[in-house]
Design an enzyme around this catalytic site. Structure first.
Site, short mmCIF file in Angstrom:
data_model
loop_
_atom_site.label_atom_id
_atom_site.label_comp_id
_atom_site.label_asym_id
_atom_site.label_seq_id
_atom_site.Cartn_x
_atom_site.Cartn_y
_atom_site.Cartn_z
N LYS A 52 17.83 41.86 34.26
CA LYS A 52 17.40 43.16 34.79
C LYS A 52 16.03 43.52 34.23
CE LYS A 52 22.14 44.70 35.38
NZ LYS A 52 23.33 45.36 34.85
N GLN A 96 25.42 49.07 30.34
CA GLN A 96 26.04 47.80 30.74
C GLN A 96 27.54 47.81 30.39
OE1 GLN A 96 24.49 45.43 32.50
NE2 GLN A 96 26.29 44.14 32.55
N ASP A 119 23.44 53.38 38.57
CA ASP A 119 24.61 52.56 38.91
C ASP A 119 25.47 53.23 39.98
OD1 ASP A 119 25.18 50.04 37.85
OD2 ASP A 119 25.67 50.86 35.87
N1 GUN Z 1 28.82 44.94 34.41
C1 GUN Z 1 29.08 44.12 35.47
N2 GUN Z 1 28.57 44.64 36.60
C2 GUN Z 1 27.97 45.80 36.26
C3 GUN Z 1 27.26 46.79 37.00
O1 GUN Z 1 27.07 46.71 38.22
N3 GUN Z 1 26.78 47.83 36.28
C4 GUN Z 1 26.98 47.95 34.94
N4 GUN Z 1 26.51 49.02 34.33
N5 GUN Z 1 27.65 47.06 34.23
C5 GUN Z 1 28.14 45.98 34.89
#
Ligand code: GUN
Length: 283
Positions: A52, A96, A119
């Site tokens: 990211k 995350q 998100d």
């Molecule tokens: N962990 C796995 N997929 C995601 C996601 O789309 N967002 C977040 N914040 N954590 C994740």
């Protein structure tokens, strides 16, 4: 053979547009900024967070990584999030997941300011999606819809089958398909006759998380459009929910794993960061 929906290419095109928007914002003195919070040293999470971070840098989005020890208390983590909430230079916040077991995940997600929730996991954003007026929509479902729309096939009136009912993918993508006037069925592990549901569907989004769930025992409509959200490992190899080699000739469109939904998710995170940034600056 069905047409392959090339997520890498679609993501590259979208990233080009996101980068242009970021440059445009920078020319106005606004630096679109994403903060990613990671708790602990889970290898997969660290790898996602690094991807990211890299994608943001490549697309003129400023990225702040907040790395916290896995022993952090609920209170301390909430304080860190509140500091990001109040920091006007931060437009988007992503925590995350998964978080360590002693942390109440729901309370953390609810702590993030609704307008910074890139998100789309805050209950208010979930509610807005279900009533059809969300600005911040979860990234993977948004990417799935962009893949479907890339085919220019009609969604309205079609039978859409979503396999999987997670809060992160299944439920939101079902809402998005419904908003496009599809007739939506959500199947899950207790569904009685998945073979029948698959055979009747025009659009299939599989997010069950079961390697090669849809194999040669399944029949499909020849016109079916199939999106594979699976991210599973089989014999140390990344595979989808769909046995691509066995299914690709039976349908009209199919997204592969890897190279389908995967490249779209981070792209949509950057898209959401730009959306949040513009909204916060009344643009
Ligand atoms: N962990 C796995 N997929 C995601 C996601 O789309 N967002 C977040 N914040 N954590 C994740």
């Amino acid at each position: 053979m069905g047409k392959i929906i090339d997520g890498r290419q679609i993501a590259t095109e979208l990233r080009g547009r996101i980068r242009e928007e970021a440059i445009q914002l920078r020319s106005l003195g606004i630096i679109p900024t994403l903060a990613v919070v990671i708790v602990g040293d889970n290898k997969a999470s660290l790898s996602y967070v690094n991807s990211k971070h890299k994608a943001c840098l490549e697309n003129e989005i400023h990225s702040v990584k907040v790395e916290l020890a896995k022993e952090i208390s609920q209170e301390e983590l909430e304080k860190s999030i509140d500091a990001l909430n109040k920091d006007n230079s931060v437009n988007g916040i992503l925590v995350q997941l998964p978080l360590p077991k002693h942390i109440n995940e729901d309370r953390i997600l609810e702590k993030i300011y609704v307008e910074k929730d890139v998100d789309g996991f805050h209950p208010i954003n979930v509610g807005r999606l279900s009533v059809g007026n969300a600005d911040l929509i979860p990234c993977t479902p948004l990417g799935i819809m962009d893949l479907i729309k890339s085919t220019n096939e009609e969604i309205s009136g079609k039978k859409a089958l979503v396999i999987g009912r997670s809060n992160i993918v299944g439920k939101p993508v079902a809402n998005l398909l419904l908003a496009e006037n599809a007739t939506v069925t959500i199947a899950h592990s207790r569904t009685d006759n998945l073979h029948k549901e698959v055979k009747e569907a025009d659009i299939i989004v599989s997010c069950a998380g079961v390697a090669h769930l849809l194999d040669e025992t399944y029949d499909f409509k020849e016109t079916a459009l199939v999106i594979d959200v699976g991210n599973n490992y089989k014999d140390d190899k990344l595979v989808g929910d769909i046995d691509f080699d066995l299914v690709k000739d039976k349908v009209s469109y199919i997204s592969p794993v890897p190279g389908g939904v995967g490249p779209m998710t981070i792209t949509e995170l950057m898209h959401n960061t730009i959306v949040a940034c513009k909204k916060q600056n009344n643009l």
